[in-house]
Design an enzyme around this catalytic site. Sequence first.
Site, PDB file in Angstrom:
ATOM      1  N   THR A   1       0.868  -1.176   0.000  1.00  0.00           N
ATOM      2  CA  THR A   1       0.000   0.000   0.000  1.00  0.00           C
ATOM      3  C   THR A   1       0.903   1.223   0.000  1.00  0.00           C
ATOM      4  O   THR A   1       1.543   1.530   1.010  1.00  0.00           O
ATOM      5  CB  THR A   1      -0.918   0.009   1.228  1.00  0.00           C
ATOM      6  OG1 THR A   1      -1.687  -1.200   1.239  1.00  0.00           O
ATOM      7  CG2 THR A   1      -1.861   1.201   1.191  1.00  0.00           C
TER       8      THR A   1
ATOM      9  N   LYS B   1      -7.028   1.191  -3.314  1.00  0.00           N
ATOM     10  CA  LYS B   1      -6.647   0.507  -2.078  1.00  0.00           C
ATOM     11  C   LYS B   1      -6.668   1.458  -0.888  1.00  0.00           C
ATOM     12  O   LYS B   1      -7.164   1.129   0.206  1.00  0.00           O
ATOM     13  CB  LYS B   1      -5.253  -0.099  -2.225  1.00  0.00           C
ATOM     14  CG  LYS B   1      -4.686  -0.713  -0.935  1.00  0.00           C
ATOM     15  CD  LYS B   1      -5.573  -1.815  -0.396  1.00  0.00           C
ATOM     16  CE  LYS B   1      -5.161  -2.262   1.019  1.00  0.00           C
ATOM     17  NZ  LYS B   1      -3.778  -2.745   1.108  1.00  0.00           N
TER      18      LYS B   1
ATOM     19  N   LYS C   1      -0.450   5.012   8.797  1.00  0.00           N
ATOM     20  CA  LYS C   1       0.256   5.311   7.545  1.00  0.00           C
ATOM     21  C   LYS C   1      -0.713   5.383   6.371  1.00  0.00           C
ATOM     22  O   LYS C   1      -0.652   6.318   5.556  1.00  0.00           O
ATOM     23  CB  LYS C   1       1.331   4.244   7.287  1.00  0.00           C
ATOM     24  CG  LYS C   1       2.150   4.443   6.022  1.00  0.00           C
ATOM     25  CD  LYS C   1       1.627   3.638   4.819  1.00  0.00           C
ATOM     26  CE  LYS C   1       1.764   2.151   5.047  1.00  0.00           C
ATOM     27  NZ  LYS C   1       1.360   1.384   3.813  1.00  0.00           N
TER      28      LYS C   1
END
Length: 287
Positions: free
Chosen positions: A88, A164, A232
């Site tokens: 990711t 995503k 994150k």
Amino acid sequence: MDIGLIGLGAMGRAMAVNLVAAGHTVKVWNRSGGKINGVTMVGSPSEAFHGDAALTMLSDDAAIRTVLLDPGVLRQARPGLVHVVSSTISVAFAQELVREHAEAGLGYVSAPVLGRPDVAAKGELNVLAGGAPAAVDGIRPILDVIGGRIWDMGPEAPTANAAKIACNMMITMAIEAMAEAVVITEANGLARDRFFELILGTLFGSRSYQVYSANIAAGTYEPGFKATLGLKDLRLAKEAAEQVGHSLPMLGAVHQRMAETVEAGFGERDWSAMADFTIRGATGPSR
């Protein structure tokens, strides 16, 4: 296929095991070493880029930059190799990777995945594949092994990364929604497990609600997807929104809640631990 793999976290390890079981030749580089039956461990990232394809499962932009871009690994790769990044990463970094691979004469596919390590072990991840059709078709045998379903995100690789990031953002919103609902229902005498039985059996039966309602009901948050990684990903979502000139209020709220979770020392717990900051108030999750 002759496949290089970089990164042996829980997800990368599961992918490597499944690729070997499917008959592929797999060479792995991992910063901290490791061993998997049937896998050849190599001494440098560049050695993993000498096959038909390379699959990267590193934690973030900085890790990929440090391991691959800064040492010039792309310039040392076998010509024509296709690099698949399942991490990711930010949309902006994905755009940079597209340019870097084109300049190096390599194929590039963004293929982030939806699913936890147990799903990866079964080879049932949802794979969001973006990139030039020829590149995606070339690494289809890899995607078919690691994924239960391959979702075509179009010819521009960063589109898959945007999808995503948006999905992970929505999962945190589901966690916070359940936590806020528990505050109201428990205060009025309804046990959270009874409330979750109601919502799962009526309006909210999706996997995210199923998985994380179980954590919230039990009040236990053993690591599945760590809160540090959740923070994150929410930062990446904020950056993606800012890149197109938008401020997203719900995103801002869950980002703040996840930051509080990590700052309180729960970064290694499952990201659903953020729910207890809402339910318990300032005390945060029980240890």
